[in-house]
Scaffold this active site. Structure first.
Site, PDB file in Angstrom:
ATOM      1  N   ASN A   5       7.105   6.421   9.893  1.00 50.39           N
ATOM      2  CA  ASN A   5       5.946   6.641   9.038  1.00 50.39           C
ATOM      3  C   ASN A   5       4.740   6.074   9.787  1.00 50.39           C
ATOM      4  OD1 ASN A   5       3.999   6.734   7.067  1.00 50.39           O
ATOM      5  ND2 ASN A   5       4.984   5.252   5.701  1.00 50.39           N
ATOM      6  N   LYS A   7       1.719   6.351   9.082  1.00 51.26           N
ATOM      7  CA  LYS A   7       0.592   6.003   8.199  1.00 51.26           C
ATOM      8  C   LYS A   7      -0.704   6.548   8.821  1.00 51.26           C
ATOM      9  CE  LYS A   7       3.328   2.207   6.484  1.00 51.26           C
ATOM     10  NZ  LYS A   7       3.414   0.890   5.891  1.00 51.26           N
ATOM     11  N   HIS A  91       5.548   6.362  -1.912  1.00 50.47           N
ATOM     12  CA  HIS A  91       5.368   5.169  -1.083  1.00 50.47           C
ATOM     13  C   HIS A  91       4.526   4.141  -1.848  1.00 50.47           C
ATOM     14  CE1 HIS A  91       4.199   2.520   2.165  1.00 50.47           C
ATOM     15  NE2 HIS A  91       5.210   3.020   2.851  1.00 50.47           N
ATOM     16  N   GLU A  93       2.260   2.226  -0.945  1.00 48.79           N
ATOM     17  CA  GLU A  93       0.815   2.275  -0.670  1.00 48.79           C
ATOM     18  C   GLU A  93       0.143   3.348  -1.521  1.00 48.79           C
ATOM     19  OE1 GLU A  93       1.097   2.538   3.612  1.00 48.79           O
ATOM     20  OE2 GLU A  93       1.897   0.495   3.625  1.00 48.79           O
ATOM     21  N   GLU A 163      12.153   0.214  -0.159  1.00 45.15           N
ATOM     22  CA  GLU A 163      11.149  -0.518   0.606  1.00 45.15           C
ATOM     23  C   GLU A 163      10.545  -1.617  -0.263  1.00 45.15           C
ATOM     24  OE1 GLU A 163       9.615   2.189   4.057  1.00 45.15           O
ATOM     25  OE2 GLU A 163       8.253   2.301   2.357  1.00 45.15           O
ATOM     26  N   GLY A 169       4.966  -4.194   6.229  1.00 40.56           N
ATOM     27  CA  GLY A 169       3.840  -4.587   7.067  1.00 40.56           C
ATOM     28  C   GLY A 169       3.588  -6.087   7.093  1.00 40.56           C
ATOM     29  N   SER A 209       9.240  -3.858   7.583  1.00 39.98           N
ATOM     30  CA  SER A 209       9.269  -4.716   8.773  1.00 39.98           C
ATOM     31  C   SER A 209      10.550  -4.568   9.600  1.00 39.98           C
ATOM     32  CB  SER A 209       9.032  -6.180   8.397  1.00 39.98           C
ATOM     33  OG  SER A 209       7.737  -6.333   7.827  1.00 39.98           O
TER      34      SER A 209
HETATM   35  P1  PGA Z   1       6.577  -1.385   8.070  1.00 36.68           P
HETATM   36  O1  PGA Z   1       6.301  -0.182   7.042  1.00 36.68           O
HETATM   37  O2  PGA Z   1       7.762  -0.995   8.894  1.00 36.68           O
HETATM   38  O3  PGA Z   1       5.298  -1.486   8.878  1.00 36.68           O
HETATM   39  O4  PGA Z   1       6.832  -2.607   7.254  1.00 36.68           O
HETATM   40  C1  PGA Z   1       7.360   0.530   6.446  1.00 36.68           C
HETATM   41  C2  PGA Z   1       6.836   1.578   5.511  1.00 36.68           C
HETATM   42  O5  PGA Z   1       5.849   1.314   4.808  1.00 36.68           O
HETATM   43  O6  PGA Z   1       7.383   2.696   5.434  1.00 36.68           O
END
Ligand code: PGA
Length: 248
Positions: A5, A7, A91, A93, A163, A169, A209
């Site tokens: 992903n 983003k 997601h 976000e 997640e 993140g 992460s």
């Molecule tokens: P990350 O994000 O690996 O940077 O923690 C994962 C995601 O949001 O899909």
């Protein structure tokens, strides 16, 4: 399965350099799914470079109406025509920053499946919910609201990504035990709703992460079927190591 992903990162030029690097380093033969979900603007060029390497392409979002006066939005039929195979939906976000509700996520899941694409359905709790010990109930309600209305035949196409928001993140990864506990819970919820024929084969990814260093331990858990990777998917060597861990 290893899904990237990106983003809102990388220009097309930067993205294509990365895809070439990943393509050159893929295990051969490639016997598991590798998906890249770049920004909309990158879908076609990424697909062109991916060619027949086995890298599949997905979108990070779609709008919840089929067409019309929705300035700035992208519809599912546009994505399907481009050749995207997957769409990330729900997601955290999008839920947090864009206010997407369970009901909206459900509408998008339906549209994605109707268009013949595969939803990568994200779920997961905040730190506050985990600390209060209500994380399994919270994830269960996300599944109920977003997915469990589907008939078994359609549900079995869905990929779930657990997640935990506190791990996205942040550099704080769920421990393999925490991931396994939630994945087993999710699988059990699916089994209770759809039976073993569906639940035993559902694909449940972990995200939050993931790095080259922790991927193997996470993916070796019984109910973890791969990963959805954000930050660590933006570097060729790191993502290739994660692919190796997922596909090994
Ligand atoms: P990350 O994000 O690996 O940077 O923690 C994962 C995601 O949001 O899909």
């Amino acid at each position: 399965m290893a899904a990237a992903n990106w983003k809102m990162n990388l220009t097309v030029t930067e993205g294509l350099v990365l895809v070439k690097e990943i393509k050159a380093g893929l295990p051969s033969p490639l016997d598991c799914d590798v998906v890249i979900a770049p920004p909309f603007t990158h879908l076609v060029p990424v697909m062109d470079i991916a060619g027949n390497s086995g890298i599949q392409v997905g979108a990070q979002n779609c709008f919840h109406e089929k067409s019309g006066a929705f300035t700035g939005e992208v519809s599912i039929s546009m994505l399907a025509e481009m050749g995207a195979r997957y769409v990330i939906v729900g997601h955290s976000e999008r839920r947090q920053i864009f206010g997407e509700t369970d009901a909206l996520v459900r509408t998008k899941v339906n549209m994605i499946l109707e268009a013949g694409l595969i939803p990568i359905f994200c779920c997961g709790e905040s730190l506050e919910i985990r600390t209060s010990g209500k994380h399994t109930g919270f994830v269960q309600s996300q599944l109920l609201e977003g997915l469990f209305h589907l008939p078994a035949e359609l549900f079995s196409k869905v990929i779930i990504a657990y997640e935990p928001i506190w791990a996205i993140g942040t550099g704080v990864t769920a421990t393999p035990e925490q991931a396994q506990e939630m994945h087993a819970f999710i699988r059990q919820a699916i089994v209770e709703h759809y039976g073993h024929d569906v639940g035993d084969y559902s694909r449940i990814l972990y995200g939050g992460s993931i790095k080259a260093e922790n991927a193997r331990m996470l993916f070796s858990q019984r109910d973890v079927d791969g990963g959805l990777v954000g930050g660590a998917s933006l570097q060729g060597p790191g993502f290739l190591a994660i692919i190796a861990a997922a596909c090994g």
